[in-house]
Design a protein around this motif. Structure first.
Motif, PDB file in Angstrom:
ATOM      1  N   TYR A  17       5.271   8.530   3.610  1.00 43.73           N
ATOM      2  CA  TYR A  17       5.915   7.220   3.769  1.00 43.73           C
ATOM      3  C   TYR A  17       5.758   6.698   5.197  1.00 43.73           C
ATOM      4  O   TYR A  17       5.457   5.534   5.418  1.00 43.73           O
ATOM      5  N   THR A  48      -2.845   5.957  -1.968  1.00 42.80           N
ATOM      6  CA  THR A  48      -1.481   6.213  -1.495  1.00 42.80           C
ATOM      7  C   THR A  48      -0.961   5.015  -0.723  1.00 42.80           C
ATOM      8  O   THR A  48       0.172   4.584  -0.914  1.00 42.80           O
ATOM      9  N   LYS A  51      -0.158   2.252  -3.148  1.00 45.75           N
ATOM     10  CA  LYS A  51       0.987   2.612  -3.999  1.00 45.75           C
ATOM     11  C   LYS A  51       2.317   2.316  -3.312  1.00 45.75           C
ATOM     12  O   LYS A  51       3.264   1.852  -3.947  1.00 45.75           O
ATOM     13  N   TYR A  52       2.396   2.563  -1.999  1.00 48.86           N
ATOM     14  CA  TYR A  52       3.677   2.471  -1.301  1.00 48.86           C
ATOM     15  C   TYR A  52       3.807   1.305  -0.313  1.00 48.86           C
ATOM     16  O   TYR A  52       4.892   1.036   0.171  1.00 48.86           O
ATOM     17  N   TYR A  55       6.722  -1.077  -0.561  1.00 50.94           N
ATOM     18  CA  TYR A  55       8.033  -0.497  -0.844  1.00 50.94           C
ATOM     19  C   TYR A  55       8.662   0.266   0.315  1.00 50.94           C
ATOM     20  O   TYR A  55       9.802   0.679   0.216  1.00 50.94           O
ATOM     21  N   VAL A  56       7.917   0.499   1.393  1.00 49.06           N
ATOM     22  CA  VAL A  56       8.476   1.228   2.534  1.00 49.06           C
ATOM     23  C   VAL A  56       8.451   0.340   3.766  1.00 49.06           C
ATOM     24  O   VAL A  56       7.425  -0.218   4.098  1.00 49.06           O
TER      25      VAL A  56
END
Length: 145
Positions: A17, A48, A51-52, A55-56
């Motif tokens: 993250y 990766t 994907k994130y 959201y982070v």
């Protein structure tokens, strides 16, 4: 206010993250040529990152929950942007900046940064209400701090 979000210590999360945030910062600061270079530099895969990446977020120390950046695609019709701005005002968010692209194929990209310290509902509800406005194609929360 931010019912769908948590503030969690980095110590208990996988380092991926933090690497996603680091890659996004490298891209945003212009320190790399693109996503491929950024993910290589921080040691994660492109999948990766994708994907994130939405959201982070990394909050700043002094202003947690005070600012948000939202992007939208709006139809190029009279009154659409005005209706969006009126909606933002009605929830007691303060507009800090507005950036709008030239309309292409009947749609324009609009980015709005907001001071959300006085809003009386969650940012998620604000976004849902914006999506209901006639002429608004998409609304996306880009960052929040």
């Amino acid at each position: 206010m931010l019912k769908k979000y948590l503030i969690v210590s980095k110590k208990i999360l996988p380092d991926v993250y933090e690497k996603v945030i680091e890659a996004r910062n490298l891209i945003n600061d212009g320190n790399v040529k693109g996503i491929s270079e950024a993910v290589k530099k921080v040691g994660i895969s492109r999948s990766t990152y994708y994907k994130y990446k939405d959201y982070v977020f990394s909050p700043s120390e002094n202003s947690i929950g005070r600012k948000a950046v939202i992007t939208m695609m709006l139809r190029h019709e009279k009154g659409v942007l005005s209706n969006v701005l009126n909606q933002i005002s009605s929830v007691k968010a303060n507009i800090l900046t507005i950036n709008q692209s030239i309309p292409i194929n009947g749609k324009a990209s609009v980015s709005v940064s907001l001071d959300i310290s006085d809003i009386e509902q969650s940012i998620d509800d604000v976004i849902l209400d914006m999506k209901k406005i006639k002429g608004v194609s998409t609304v996306k929360l880009i960052s929040i701090e």
